[in-house]
Design a protein around this motif. Sequence first.
Motif, short mmCIF file in Angstrom:
data_model
loop_
_atom_site.label_atom_id
_atom_site.label_comp_id
_atom_site.label_asym_id
_atom_site.label_seq_id
_atom_site.Cartn_x
_atom_site.Cartn_y
_atom_site.Cartn_z
N LEU A 2 0.88 -1.19 -0.07
CA LEU A 2 -0.03 -0.11 0.04
C LEU A 2 1.00 1.23 -0.06
O LEU A 2 1.70 1.25 0.88
CB LEU A 2 -0.87 -0.03 1.34
CG LEU A 2 -2.02 1.12 1.43
CD1 LEU A 2 -3.01 1.43 0.26
CD2 LEU A 2 -2.47 1.10 2.84
N THR A 3 0.87 2.14 -1.07
CA THR A 3 1.51 3.32 -0.94
C THR A 3 0.65 4.53 -0.80
O THR A 3 1.14 5.72 0.07
CB THR A 3 2.20 3.47 -2.54
OG1 THR A 3 1.18 3.56 -3.51
CG2 THR A 3 3.18 2.28 -2.63
N GLU A 4 -0.64 4.51 -1.13
CA GLU A 4 -1.24 5.80 -0.98
C GLU A 4 -2.78 5.38 -0.63
O GLU A 4 -3.24 4.67 -1.30
CB GLU A 4 -1.32 6.81 -2.33
CG GLU A 4 -0.12 7.38 -2.66
CD GLU A 4 0.49 8.24 -1.78
OE1 GLU A 4 -0.30 9.05 -1.11
OE2 GLU A 4 1.63 8.30 -1.72
N GLY A 5 -2.99 5.65 0.25
CA GLY A 5 -4.36 5.28 0.83
C GLY A 5 -4.76 5.33 2.38
O GLY A 5 -4.09 6.26 3.18
N VAL A 6 -5.46 4.36 3.12
CA VAL A 6 -5.88 4.30 4.30
C VAL A 6 -5.61 3.01 4.83
O VAL A 6 -6.02 2.00 4.26
CB VAL A 6 -7.15 5.01 4.59
CG1 VAL A 6 -7.43 4.55 6.19
CG2 VAL A 6 -7.44 6.13 4.14
N ALA A 7 -5.25 2.96 6.21
CA ALA A 7 -5.01 1.54 6.66
C ALA A 7 -6.00 1.68 7.96
O ALA A 7 -5.65 2.44 8.79
CB ALA A 7 -3.43 1.28 7.00
N THR A 8 -6.49 0.46 8.20
CA THR A 8 -7.38 0.28 9.53
C THR A 8 -6.51 -0.67 10.20
O THR A 8 -6.16 -1.98 9.55
CB THR A 8 -8.79 -0.12 9.22
OG1 THR A 8 -9.56 0.85 8.39
CG2 THR A 8 -9.58 -0.62 10.15
N ILE A 9 -6.29 -0.53 11.47
CA ILE A 9 -5.55 -1.48 12.37
C ILE A 9 -6.85 -1.70 13.37
O ILE A 9 -7.34 -1.00 13.96
CB ILE A 9 -4.71 -0.84 13.23
CG1 ILE A 9 -3.46 -0.02 11.99
CG2 ILE A 9 -3.78 -1.70 14.13
CD1 ILE A 9 -3.68 1.37 12.15
N PHE A 10 -6.98 -3.15 13.19
CA PHE A 10 -8.28 -3.66 14.06
C PHE A 10 -7.82 -4.60 15.19
O PHE A 10 -6.89 -5.57 15.12
CB PHE A 10 -9.42 -4.45 13.18
CG PHE A 10 -10.47 -5.02 13.88
CD1 PHE A 10 -11.58 -4.03 14.30
CD2 PHE A 10 -10.54 -6.39 14.26
CE1 PHE A 10 -12.76 -4.47 14.85
CE2 PHE A 10 -11.75 -6.87 15.03
CZ PHE A 10 -12.73 -5.85 15.21
N ILE A 11 -8.19 -4.40 16.53
CA ILE A 11 -7.71 -5.58 17.50
C ILE A 11 -9.05 -6.40 17.77
O ILE A 11 -10.18 -5.79 18.22
CB ILE A 11 -7.90 -4.50 18.66
CG1 ILE A 11 -6.71 -3.33 18.54
CG2 ILE A 11 -7.24 -5.40 19.91
CD1 ILE A 11 -5.38 -3.84 17.96
#
Length: 132
Positions: free
Chosen positions: A30-39
């Motif tokens: 992933l270079t451009e965008g959004v990351a969701t970090i989920f627990i």
Amino acid sequence: MKKFSLQTSSRTDFIKMDRQIAEAIAEMGLTEGVATIFIPHTTAGITINENADPDVTADMELVLDRVVPWSGGYRHFEGNTAAHVKASMMGSSAQVIVSGGRPQLGTWQSIYFCEFDGPRTRQVWVKGLSEQ
Ligand code: ZN
């Protein structure tokens, strides 16, 4: 989606995840965008806060313990109601903007795993969404 695990070392434990999250984002390309970090846990959470002075997260643990004491005449049979409440207070996910292949955080920000019923081995899931 990328997954990684981490080991917490006490009942309450705030652990920086910046390195693992940056690696997960790089591995998924992933270079451009959004990351969701989920627990995926009910007695742990996630938060983004100060990375310079470790007393900040120590104070956050202190305040959370004051607001939600471990013993409080709760009904839940498992005996860890305080951990469930704190997990909901912190939340189960965080999002970061990704640019240039890197998570974009403020100078003083880190992403923390928040353990409230450790020590345990925990999982973290990272999912990227490309801007294109
Ligand atoms: Zn429980």
